[in-house]
Design a protein around this motif. Structure first.
Motif, PDB file in Angstrom:
ATOM      1  N   MET A   1      12.184  -8.702  20.713  1.00  0.00           N
ATOM      2  CA  MET A   1      11.347  -8.296  19.590  1.00  0.00           C
ATOM      3  C   MET A   1      10.830  -6.972  19.775  1.00  0.00           C
ATOM      4  O   MET A   1      10.051  -6.766  20.868  1.00  0.00           O
ATOM      5  N   ASN A   2      10.958  -5.913  18.828  1.00  0.00           N
ATOM      6  CA  ASN A   2      10.262  -4.600  19.073  1.00  0.00           C
ATOM      7  C   ASN A   2       8.968  -4.820  18.726  1.00  0.00           C
ATOM      8  O   ASN A   2       8.304  -5.256  17.941  1.00  0.00           O
ATOM      9  N   SER A   3       8.178  -4.150  19.851  1.00  0.00           N
ATOM     10  CA  SER A   3       6.630  -4.349  20.062  1.00  0.00           C
ATOM     11  C   SER A   3       6.067  -3.505  19.107  1.00  0.00           C
ATOM     12  O   SER A   3       4.953  -3.496  18.750  1.00  0.00           O
ATOM     13  N   THR A   4       6.714  -2.184  18.655  1.00  0.00           N
ATOM     14  CA  THR A   4       5.996  -1.135  17.832  1.00  0.00           C
ATOM     15  C   THR A   4       6.222  -1.257  16.448  1.00  0.00           C
ATOM     16  O   THR A   4       7.310  -1.496  15.890  1.00  0.00           O
ATOM     17  N   ALA A   5       5.181  -1.406  15.791  1.00  0.00           N
ATOM     18  CA  ALA A   5       5.587  -1.447  14.086  1.00  0.00           C
ATOM     19  C   ALA A   5       5.978   0.050  13.644  1.00  0.00           C
ATOM     20  O   ALA A   5       5.275   1.011  13.869  1.00  0.00           O
ATOM     21  N   THR A   6       6.985   0.061  12.701  1.00  0.00           N
ATOM     22  CA  THR A   6       7.169   1.257  11.979  1.00  0.00           C
ATOM     23  C   THR A   6       6.086   1.493  11.015  1.00  0.00           C
ATOM     24  O   THR A   6       5.305   0.559  10.632  1.00  0.00           O
ATOM     25  N   GLN A   7       5.830   2.893  10.445  1.00  0.00           N
ATOM     26  CA  GLN A   7       5.080   2.891   9.669  1.00  0.00           C
ATOM     27  C   GLN A   7       5.040   1.932   8.391  1.00  0.00           C
ATOM     28  O   GLN A   7       4.065   1.768   7.848  1.00  0.00           O
ATOM     29  N   GLU A   8       6.246   1.720   7.847  1.00  0.00           N
ATOM     30  CA  GLU A   8       6.505   0.822   6.739  1.00  0.00           C
ATOM     31  C   GLU A   8       6.018  -0.303   7.146  1.00  0.00           C
ATOM     32  O   GLU A   8       5.465  -1.029   6.044  1.00  0.00           O
ATOM     33  N   GLU A   9       6.321  -0.924   8.114  1.00  0.00           N
ATOM     34  CA  GLU A   9       5.713  -2.233   8.348  1.00  0.00           C
ATOM     35  C   GLU A   9       4.236  -2.395   8.544  1.00  0.00           C
ATOM     36  O   GLU A   9       3.534  -3.250   8.194  1.00  0.00           O
ATOM     37  N   LEU A  10       3.465  -1.256   9.067  1.00  0.00           N
ATOM     38  CA  LEU A  10       2.023  -0.967   8.986  1.00  0.00           C
ATOM     39  C   LEU A  10       1.448  -1.149   7.697  1.00  0.00           C
ATOM     40  O   LEU A  10       0.528  -1.995   7.542  1.00  0.00           O
ATOM     41  N   VAL A  11       2.240  -0.419   6.697  1.00  0.00           N
ATOM     42  CA  VAL A  11       1.728  -0.233   5.433  1.00  0.00           C
ATOM     43  C   VAL A  11       2.070  -1.535   4.796  1.00  0.00           C
ATOM     44  O   VAL A  11       0.716  -2.082   4.045  1.00  0.00           O
ATOM     45  N   ALA A  12       2.842  -2.330   5.126  1.00  0.00           N
ATOM     46  CA  ALA A  12       3.163  -3.717   4.624  1.00  0.00           C
ATOM     47  C   ALA A  12       2.076  -4.636   4.958  1.00  0.00           C
ATOM     48  O   ALA A  12       1.357  -5.359   4.175  1.00  0.00           O
ATOM     49  N   GLY A  13       1.517  -4.509   6.517  1.00  0.00           N
ATOM     50  CA  GLY A  13       0.558  -5.365   6.834  1.00  0.00           C
ATOM     51  C   GLY A  13      -0.702  -4.971   6.469  1.00  0.00           C
ATOM     52  O   GLY A  13      -1.518  -5.910   6.121  1.00  0.00           O
ATOM     53  N   ARG A  14      -1.207  -3.833   6.175  1.00  0.00           N
ATOM     54  CA  ARG A  14      -2.277  -3.329   5.569  1.00  0.00           C
ATOM     55  C   ARG A  14      -2.362  -3.982   4.101  1.00  0.00           C
ATOM     56  O   ARG A  14      -3.613  -4.186   3.659  1.00  0.00           O
ATOM     57  N   GLY A  15      -1.354  -3.838   3.496  1.00  0.00           N
ATOM     58  CA  GLY A  15      -1.084  -4.006   1.891  1.00  0.00           C
ATOM     59  C   GLY A  15      -1.472  -5.615   1.839  1.00  0.00           C
ATOM     60  O   GLY A  15      -2.129  -6.150   1.095  1.00  0.00           O
ATOM     61  N   TYR A  16      -0.933  -6.429   2.671  1.00  0.00           N
ATOM     62  CA  TYR A  16      -1.148  -7.823   2.592  1.00  0.00           C
ATOM     63  C   TYR A  16      -2.703  -8.250   2.934  1.00  0.00           C
ATOM     64  O   TYR A  16      -3.255  -8.964   2.401  1.00  0.00           O
ATOM     65  N   GLU A  17      -3.243  -7.515   4.064  1.00  0.00           N
ATOM     66  CA  GLU A  17      -4.706  -7.603   4.310  1.00  0.00           C
ATOM     67  C   GLU A  17      -5.615  -7.264   2.960  1.00  0.00           C
ATOM     68  O   GLU A  17      -6.510  -8.088   2.617  1.00  0.00           O
ATOM     69  N   ALA A  18      -5.146  -6.184   2.195  1.00  0.00           N
ATOM     70  CA  ALA A  18      -5.992  -5.604   1.212  1.00  0.00           C
ATOM     71  C   ALA A  18      -5.947  -6.337   0.024  1.00  0.00           C
ATOM     72  O   ALA A  18      -6.764  -6.799  -0.685  1.00  0.00           O
ATOM     73  N   LEU A  19      -4.694  -6.946  -0.211  1.00  0.00           N
ATOM     74  CA  LEU A  19      -4.575  -7.752  -1.531  1.00  0.00           C
ATOM     75  C   LEU A  19      -4.382  -9.179  -1.371  1.00  0.00           C
ATOM     76  O   LEU A  19      -5.205 -10.109  -1.711  1.00  0.00           O
ATOM     77  N   PHE A  20      -3.482  -9.845  -0.697  1.00  0.00           N
ATOM     78  CA  PHE A  20      -3.460 -11.258  -0.554  1.00  0.00           C
ATOM     79  C   PHE A  20      -4.579 -12.076   0.268  1.00  0.00           C
ATOM     80  O   PHE A  20      -4.879 -13.102   0.170  1.00  0.00           O
ATOM     81  N   VAL A  21      -5.082 -11.310   1.239  1.00  0.00           N
ATOM     82  CA  VAL A  21      -6.221 -12.030   2.164  1.00  0.00           C
ATOM     83  C   VAL A  21      -7.320 -12.187   1.210  1.00  0.00           C
ATOM     84  O   VAL A  21      -7.629 -13.484   1.142  1.00  0.00           O
ATOM     85  N   PRO A  22      -7.947 -11.368   0.515  1.00  0.00           N
ATOM     86  CA  PRO A  22      -8.806 -11.698  -0.329  1.00  0.00           C
ATOM     87  C   PRO A  22      -8.492 -12.736  -1.472  1.00  0.00           C
ATOM     88  O   PRO A  22      -9.161 -13.302  -1.962  1.00  0.00           O
TER      89      PRO A  22
END
Ligand SMILES: C[S@@+](CC[C@H](N)C(=O)[O-])C[C@H]1O[C@@H](n2cnc3c(N)ncnc32)[C@H](O)[C@@H]1O
Length: 268
Positions: A1-22
């Motif tokens: 498992m690659n331990s470093t997130a790509t910029q695209e993966e990080l943006v997707a993770g932030r997007g999940y937190e910003a929209l789906f979490v709340p």
């Protein structure tokens, strides 16, 4: 498992937190925290932690005398989680192969990840191994799609306007709606005192279009379904009619969601 997130993966993770979490996930954490009986000083594991909403709630209770670990297989989720709360121990890894010793955690929680595990029995067995004797488990899975009609409406739009495969991608999160199936998995690996409570919480998206667009742009590509901008615009227009019934006066899309909360013990 690659331990470093790509910029695209990080943006997707932030997007999940910003929209789906709340919009969807935040209201559920209290059920898991209560179900697992998280207390000050506890050592807690959150399996499939995503961007970390449940682990953060656990940390607020376990405090500085406790320790919270979050594990997820998506590098972007772990990277986003780490940005928000460095005090949790965030680990990139798989639920099926927890890299912890035996009988380490006072309790284990897992919110809306189980449906995606490639080997649910292995994951349950790993949770059993890693939790202390007498330790408590709390797991949330979505109820069936019939009991989550707003997503049923989006699925019917996808079936009609995109493809059955697109509809199936959105059916997956609701594939463990039969609570007997979930109970059977945890019973089989040795958990006892298993209870399942079915609960309802309200989801609130900024608009129904935001909700559908996030699925089209964020979820379908994970299943190799990529739509043109023209198709996205077309699906959004078609979805307006089906989803208008969820529109509040504010323009937000508001609807109930239903899930099963399973709790269990590892015998002493
Ligand atoms: C719907 S999200 C829920 C995230 C978080 N628990 C929450 O409530 O916001 C499902 C999560 O399960 C993770 N996941 C899926 N399969 C996994 C696996 N086999 N092992 C660990 N995490 C997994 C995904 O990466 C994703 O972050």
């Amino acid at each position: 498992m690659n331990s470093t997130a790509t910029q695209e993966e990080l943006v997707a993770g932030r997007g999940y937190e910003a929209l789906f979490v709340p919009a969807v996930f935040q209201p559920w954490t209290r059920h898991l925290i209560d179900g697992a009986g998280v207390k000050e000083g506890f050592h807690v594991l959150d399996v499939a932690c995503g961007s970390g909403v449940l682990a953060r709630h656990a940390l607020s209770i376990s405090g500085t005398s406790g320790r919270v670990v979050g594990i997820d297989s998506a590098p972007g989720m772990i990277a986003a989680a780490r940005e928000i709360e460095p005090a949790v121990d965030w680990i990139l890894g798989s639920a099926e192969e927890l890299r912890f010793g035996d009988s380490v955690f006072d309790c284990i929680v897992s919110q809306f990840g189980m449906m995606f595990f490639s080997d649910r029995h292995a994951a349950a067995s790993e949770m059993f191994r890693a939790i202390k004797p007498g330790g408590r488990l709390a797991v949330a899975v979505w109820n069936s799609i019939e009991n989550n009609p707003a997503y049923g409406d989006i699925i019917s739009v996808l079936d009609e306007q995109v493809s059955i495969a697109a509809g199936d991608a959105l059916r997956l999160p609701y594939s463990l709606g039969d609570s007997k199936e979930v109970t059977g998995i945890f019973d089989h690996v040795g958990f006892t005192d298993i209870t399942v409570e079915t609960k309802t919480e309200q989801a609130t998206f900024p608009s129904s279009r935001t909700m559908v667009e996030a699925e089209l742009r964020g979820w379908l590509p994970l299943f190799d379904i990529h739509l043109t901008e023209e198709k996205i615009a077309d699906v959004l227009v078609k979805s307006d009619g089906k989803l208008s019934k969820y529109a509040a006066q504010s323009g937000e899309a508001v609807f109930p969601t239903s899930a099963h909360i399973l709790t269990a013990h590892k015998p002493q």
